[in-house]
Design a protein around this motif. Structure first.
Motif, short mmCIF file in Angstrom:
data_model
loop_
_atom_site.label_atom_id
_atom_site.label_comp_id
_atom_site.label_asym_id
_atom_site.label_seq_id
_atom_site.Cartn_x
_atom_site.Cartn_y
_atom_site.Cartn_z
N VAL A 56 0.86 -1.19 0.00
CA VAL A 56 0.00 0.00 0.00
C VAL A 56 0.89 1.24 0.00
O VAL A 56 1.84 1.34 0.77
CB VAL A 56 -0.93 0.01 1.24
N LEU A 57 0.58 2.19 -0.89
CA LEU A 57 1.36 3.41 -0.98
C LEU A 57 0.88 4.44 0.04
O LEU A 57 -0.31 4.55 0.31
CB LEU A 57 1.22 4.02 -2.38
N SER A 58 1.84 5.19 0.57
CA SER A 58 1.48 6.28 1.48
C SER A 58 0.97 7.45 0.66
O SER A 58 1.08 7.50 -0.57
CB SER A 58 2.69 6.70 2.30
N GLU A 59 0.42 8.43 1.35
CA GLU A 59 -0.12 9.60 0.67
C GLU A 59 0.97 10.35 -0.09
O GLU A 59 0.77 10.81 -1.20
CB GLU A 59 -0.78 10.53 1.69
N GLU A 60 2.16 10.46 0.51
CA GLU A 60 3.27 11.15 -0.13
C GLU A 60 3.74 10.39 -1.37
O GLU A 60 4.05 10.99 -2.40
CB GLU A 60 4.44 11.31 0.84
N GLU A 61 3.78 9.07 -1.28
CA GLU A 61 4.20 8.26 -2.43
C GLU A 61 3.20 8.38 -3.58
O GLU A 61 3.59 8.46 -4.74
CB GLU A 61 4.35 6.80 -2.02
N ARG A 62 1.92 8.40 -3.24
CA ARG A 62 0.89 8.56 -4.27
C ARG A 62 1.03 9.92 -4.95
O ARG A 62 0.90 10.05 -6.16
CB ARG A 62 -0.50 8.42 -3.69
N ALA A 63 1.28 10.97 -4.14
CA ALA A 63 1.43 12.31 -4.68
C ALA A 63 2.64 12.38 -5.62
O ALA A 63 2.55 12.94 -6.72
CB ALA A 63 1.58 13.33 -3.55
N ALA A 64 3.74 11.78 -5.20
CA ALA A 64 4.94 11.77 -6.04
C ALA A 64 4.69 11.00 -7.33
O ALA A 64 5.12 11.41 -8.41
CB ALA A 64 6.10 11.15 -5.27
N GLU A 65 3.97 9.90 -7.24
CA GLU A 65 3.66 9.11 -8.42
C GLU A 65 2.76 9.90 -9.37
O GLU A 65 2.96 9.89 -10.59
CB GLU A 65 2.98 7.80 -8.03
N ASN A 66 1.78 10.62 -8.82
CA ASN A 66 0.89 11.43 -9.66
C ASN A 66 1.66 12.54 -10.37
O ASN A 66 1.40 12.83 -11.54
CB ASN A 66 -0.24 12.03 -8.82
N VAL A 67 2.60 13.16 -9.67
CA VAL A 67 3.42 14.21 -10.28
C VAL A 67 4.24 13.62 -11.42
O VAL A 67 4.33 14.19 -12.51
CB VAL A 67 4.34 14.88 -9.23
N TYR A 68 4.83 12.45 -11.19
CA TYR A 68 5.64 11.79 -12.21
C TYR A 68 4.79 11.45 -13.44
O TYR A 68 5.19 11.68 -14.57
CB TYR A 68 6.27 10.52 -11.63
N ILE A 69 3.60 10.93 -13.21
CA ILE A 69 2.70 10.56 -14.31
C ILE A 69 2.32 11.80 -15.12
O ILE A 69 2.36 11.78 -16.36
CB ILE A 69 1.45 9.83 -13.79
N ARG A 70 1.99 12.88 -14.44
CA ARG A 70 1.64 14.12 -15.15
C ARG A 70 2.81 14.63 -15.98
O ARG A 70 2.65 15.09 -17.11
CB ARG A 70 1.20 15.19 -14.16
N LYS A 71 4.02 14.56 -15.40
CA LYS A 71 5.21 15.01 -16.10
C LYS A 71 5.44 14.20 -17.36
O LYS A 71 5.71 14.75 -18.43
CB LYS A 71 6.43 14.89 -15.17
N MET A 72 5.31 12.88 -17.25
CA MET A 72 5.52 12.00 -18.40
C MET A 72 4.45 12.25 -19.48
O MET A 72 4.76 12.26 -20.67
CB MET A 72 5.52 10.54 -17.98
N GLU A 73 3.21 12.45 -19.07
CA GLU A 73 2.14 12.74 -20.03
C GLU A 73 2.40 14.07 -20.74
O GLU A 73 2.18 14.19 -21.95
CB GLU A 73 0.79 12.76 -19.34
N LYS A 74 2.87 15.06 -19.99
CA LYS A 74 3.16 16.37 -20.57
C LYS A 74 4.29 16.25 -21.60
O LYS A 74 4.20 16.80 -22.70
CB LYS A 74 3.55 17.36 -19.47
N GLU A 75 5.34 15.52 -21.25
CA GLU A 75 6.46 15.33 -22.18
C GLU A 75 6.01 14.59 -23.43
O GLU A 75 6.41 14.93 -24.54
CB GLU A 75 7.59 14.57 -21.50
N LYS A 76 5.16 13.61 -23.26
CA LYS A 76 4.65 12.85 -24.40
C LYS A 76 3.85 13.75 -25.34
O LYS A 76 4.01 13.69 -26.56
CB LYS A 76 3.77 11.70 -23.90
N LEU A 77 2.99 14.61 -24.76
CA LEU A 77 2.20 15.53 -25.57
C LEU A 77 3.10 16.54 -26.30
O LEU A 77 2.85 16.89 -27.45
CB LEU A 77 1.18 16.26 -24.72
N GLU A 78 4.15 17.01 -25.61
CA GLU A 78 5.07 17.96 -26.24
C GLU A 78 5.80 17.32 -27.41
O GLU A 78 5.96 17.93 -28.46
CB GLU A 78 6.07 18.49 -25.21
N LYS A 79 6.25 16.07 -27.23
CA LYS A 79 6.92 15.35 -28.31
C LYS A 79 5.99 15.15 -29.49
O LYS A 79 6.38 15.31 -30.65
CB LYS A 79 7.44 14.00 -27.83
N GLN A 80 4.75 14.80 -29.21
CA GLN A 80 3.77 14.60 -30.27
C GLN A 80 3.51 15.91 -31.02
O GLN A 80 3.42 15.94 -32.25
CB GLN A 80 2.47 14.07 -29.68
#
Length: 78
Positions: free
Chosen positions: A36-60
């Motif tokens: 089970v992920l802690s609240e901080e780990e979930r927040a960090a994971e969400n930030v990472y996912i958003r960053k990767m999605e943003k980079e993917k959209l920029e590349k596209q």
């Protein structure tokens, strides 16, 4: 008519099950290892996912701009 009542009677237990699960306020998020992920780990994971999605959209977007520029260049040459 008999078929319709059978469908309704089958969906009723499922609906009550879904409603009982959505009324709970706690959700559990799991890591790849199954813990089970802690609240901080979930927040960090969400930030990472958003960053990767943003980079993917920029590349596209850059790829589309490059293709558009090449297409316009090819049309000018003709």
């Amino acid at each position: 008519m008999a078929m319709r009542s059978a469908i309704i009677s089958r969906s009723t237990p499922l609906r009550s099950f879904m409603e009982s699960n959505t009324s709970r306020s706690s959700f559990r998020f799991f890591s790849d290892q199954g813990r089970v992920l802690s609240e901080e780990e979930r927040a960090a994971e969400n930030v990472y996912i958003r960053k990767m999605e943003k980079e993917k959209l920029e590349k596209q977007k850059l790829k589309e701009q490059k293709e558009k520029a090449e297409k316009e260049k090819a049309e000018k040459v003709r």
